[in-house]
Scaffold this motif. Structure first.
Motif, mmCIF file in Angstrom:
data_model
loop_
_atom_site.group_PDB
_atom_site.id
_atom_site.type_symbol
_atom_site.label_atom_id
_atom_site.label_comp_id
_atom_site.label_asym_id
_atom_site.label_seq_id
_atom_site.Cartn_x
_atom_site.Cartn_y
_atom_site.Cartn_z
ATOM 1 N N ASN A 28 -1.695 2.836 17.088
ATOM 2 C CA ASN A 28 -0.441 2.845 16.353
ATOM 3 C C ASN A 28 -0.733 2.763 14.857
ATOM 4 O OD1 ASN A 28 2.147 2.673 15.436
ATOM 5 N ND2 ASN A 28 2.725 0.919 16.708
ATOM 6 N N THR A 31 0.913 0.506 12.011
ATOM 7 C CA THR A 31 0.790 -0.955 12.031
ATOM 8 C C THR A 31 -0.548 -1.457 11.491
ATOM 9 O OG1 THR A 31 -0.145 -1.094 14.262
ATOM 10 C CG2 THR A 31 2.265 -1.051 14.061
ATOM 11 N N PRO A 53 -0.108 -1.430 5.937
ATOM 12 C CA PRO A 53 0.610 -0.542 6.861
ATOM 13 C C PRO A 53 1.834 0.148 6.262
ATOM 14 C CG PRO A 53 -0.073 -2.513 8.009
ATOM 15 C CD PRO A 53 -0.430 -2.714 6.577
#
Length: 116
Positions: A28, A31, A53
């Motif tokens: 991801n 993040t 992020p």
């Protein structure tokens, strides 16, 4: 599988500019803090820049501050490094990095050579 793929390196004259890109996959992206490192011949790998992020915070090595700019596009899973006013001392293999699942993940690197 976590993967980082860098591109954009090449040969540039002193004072010139290059833009490196790193496309991430397998995690991801939005993040994770992302990093650029570099390794010159015969030297240790060194930190260049990092970006939070949400791109709200960036950090730079003193040697590149004011000349390099790190950015990210979370929609494209891409982190970039804009390099200006390049000098021969910037010659190195540049690596994209993420610390994920308790380990460092590195790309294959892209060569930047600054020479006249």
């Amino acid at each position: 599988q976590v993967q980082l793929v860098e591109s954009g390196g090449g040969l540039v004259q002193p004072g010139g500019s290059l833009r490196l890109s790193c496309v991430a996959s397998g995690f991801n992206f939005r993040t994770q803090r992302m990093y650029w490192y570099r390794q010159a011949p015969g030297k240790e790998r060194e930190f260049v820049a990092s970006i939070a992020p949400a791109a709200s915070f960036t950090n730079y090595a003193d040697s590149v501050k004011g000349r390099f700019t790190i950015s990210r596009d979370n929609a494209k899973n891409t982190v970039s490094l804009e390099m200006n006013s390049l000098t021969p001392e910037d010659t190195a293999v540049y690596y994209c990095n993420v610390f994920f699942s308790s380990r460092d993940v590195w790309g294959q690197g892209t060569q930047v050579t600054v020479s006249s």
